[in-house]
Design a protein around this motif. Sequence first.
Motif, PDB file in Angstrom:
ATOM      1  N   VAL A  83       0.866  -1.173   0.000  1.00 23.53           N
ATOM      2  CA  VAL A  83       0.000   0.000   0.000  1.00 23.53           C
ATOM      3  C   VAL A  83       0.901   1.221   0.000  1.00 23.53           C
ATOM      4  O   VAL A  83       1.742   1.383   0.898  1.00 23.53           O
ATOM      5  N   ASN A  84       0.756   2.058  -1.011  1.00 26.83           N
ATOM      6  CA  ASN A  84       1.654   3.210  -1.204  1.00 26.83           C
ATOM      7  C   ASN A  84       3.120   2.787  -1.221  1.00 26.83           C
ATOM      8  O   ASN A  84       4.003   3.519  -0.782  1.00 26.83           O
ATOM      9  N   GLY A  85       3.368   1.580  -1.696  1.00 24.04           N
ATOM     10  CA  GLY A  85       4.731   1.074  -1.793  1.00 24.04           C
ATOM     11  C   GLY A  85       5.282   0.459  -0.521  1.00 24.04           C
ATOM     12  O   GLY A  85       6.429   0.009  -0.491  1.00 24.04           O
ATOM     13  N   PHE A  86       4.483   0.406   0.548  1.00 27.95           N
ATOM     14  CA  PHE A  86       4.932  -0.118   1.839  1.00 27.95           C
ATOM     15  C   PHE A  86       4.240  -1.435   2.160  1.00 27.95           C
ATOM     16  O   PHE A  86       3.149  -1.715   1.676  1.00 27.95           O
ATOM     17  N   ASP A  87       4.887  -2.207   3.026  1.00 23.56           N
ATOM     18  CA  ASP A  87       4.226  -3.310   3.703  1.00 23.56           C
ATOM     19  C   ASP A  87       3.547  -2.690   4.926  1.00 23.56           C
ATOM     20  O   ASP A  87       4.235  -2.277   5.870  1.00 23.56           O
ATOM     21  N   PRO A  88       2.211  -2.593   4.938  1.00 27.52           N
ATOM     22  CA  PRO A  88       1.526  -1.807   5.980  1.00 27.52           C
ATOM     23  C   PRO A  88       1.812  -2.266   7.406  1.00 27.52           C
ATOM     24  O   PRO A  88       1.876  -1.436   8.321  1.00 27.52           O
ATOM     25  N   HIS A  89       1.986  -3.543   7.632  1.00 28.01           N
ATOM     26  CA  HIS A  89       2.192  -4.039   8.990  1.00 28.01           C
ATOM     27  C   HIS A  89       3.661  -3.949   9.407  1.00 28.01           C
ATOM     28  O   HIS A  89       3.968  -3.531  10.525  1.00 28.01           O
ATOM     29  N   ARG A  90       4.572  -4.296   8.528  1.00 33.00           N
ATOM     30  CA  ARG A  90       5.992  -4.349   8.881  1.00 33.00           C
ATOM     31  C   ARG A  90       6.672  -2.982   8.819  1.00 33.00           C
ATOM     32  O   ARG A  90       7.690  -2.765   9.465  1.00 33.00           O
ATOM     33  N   GLN A  91       6.128  -2.079   8.005  1.00 34.52           N
ATOM     34  CA  GLN A  91       6.721  -0.731   7.884  1.00 34.52           C
ATOM     35  C   GLN A  91       5.728   0.311   8.378  1.00 34.52           C
ATOM     36  O   GLN A  91       5.548   1.358   7.780  1.00 34.52           O
ATOM     37  N   GLU A  93       5.414   2.561  10.830  1.00 35.34           N
ATOM     38  CA  GLU A  93       5.704   3.951  11.192  1.00 35.34           C
ATOM     39  C   GLU A  93       5.816   4.848   9.962  1.00 35.34           C
ATOM     40  O   GLU A  93       5.249   5.946   9.925  1.00 35.34           O
ATOM     41  N   GLU A  94       6.549   4.390   8.930  1.00 35.33           N
ATOM     42  CA  GLU A  94       6.651   5.194   7.713  1.00 35.33           C
ATOM     43  C   GLU A  94       5.343   5.193   6.943  1.00 35.33           C
ATOM     44  O   GLU A  94       4.942   6.209   6.364  1.00 35.33           O
ATOM     45  N   PHE A  95       4.667   4.052   6.955  1.00 29.06           N
ATOM     46  CA  PHE A  95       3.452   3.882   6.158  1.00 29.06           C
ATOM     47  C   PHE A  95       2.317   4.807   6.606  1.00 29.06           C
ATOM     48  O   PHE A  95       1.640   5.420   5.766  1.00 29.06           O
TER      49      PHE A  95
END
Length: 335
Positions: A83-91, A93-95
């Motif tokens: 989602v938006n280039g991120f792994d929502p659970h593992r990343q 804080e940035e996500f």
Amino acid sequence: MLSIEARELTKEFKVYRSRPGLTGAFSDLFDRQYRTIRAVDSIRLEIESGEIVGYIGENGAGKSTTIKMLTGILEPTSGMLRVNGFDPHRQREEFVRTIGVVFGQRSQLWWDIAVRESFRLLKKLYRIPDKVYQCHMDRLVEVLEIGSFLDQPVRKLSLGQRMRCELAAALIHQPRLVFLDEPTIGLDVLVKENIRHFLRQVNREYGTTILLTTHDLSDIEALCSRVVMLDRGKIIYDGDLGRLRTQWGNGQRVWLELSEEVPLFTLQERTRGLALRWEHKGGRRYVLHLEQGKSGVSEVLSRLVTHVDIKEIQIEEATTEDIVRRIYREGVAHA
């Protein structure tokens, strides 16, 4: 560019299974049994940046579980998710800096402090520069018309006022993607329309991607060109509203009032060969059912007007709500 990309996304839960009777209850103390429930079942979902997509389904279909995975609250059991280039659970804080969330039944504003102070706290959480915050906040206050109650505690706001503030809070950091869960629940018609207008404006001006989950299908019709339908954890339809109506609508229903009563077989004879069905509603009233995408109203009337005197005509189209209800009742949709 894809805002949301999911492949074979699956979420399973282990649920405790109790055995009947006193003996069963005693056995459960020492040897608990569980069963696995698959709430989301291997779904594939792609949403482009700038789209407004309606995500709908009956209670228990898996909507909330999907949204919790997309926002990083839950970790998928299996599958790929970006989602938006991120792994929502593992990343996480940035996500979370790239998304906004509005849940109709929950608030992200502090209940006992002024709305303005809630916004300032969110500004600090998202580390928004002063100039950027002030410029964007002025725009939100103007468009959402919330300036008159910025100094009131959240608990003193009406539901409509609070929802407008919730939207401002969700968009305060200019997220690329916004999740809206029942954003107009319990609101009156005028407030609903104002919120819909604002969402269309945000999408148009900032290119914000919006994923909308709601039971109010008028929101879907007003905002979304595309709808994704979920049932028992699986996507059963993904496409535009127009195709949904064409494929699954029951066609048009035409009410006719004639100047005098005419035998039903006479009307059937005049329209022989057309894809339609007649009903006599008593007296001079008749209903004509036209199959979707086949015979048109004008073709039918051209055959009738020289033989019968039509006093009144009313054409009814199946609503999106009617179509969705039929799909769930009859299980006629396919992904």
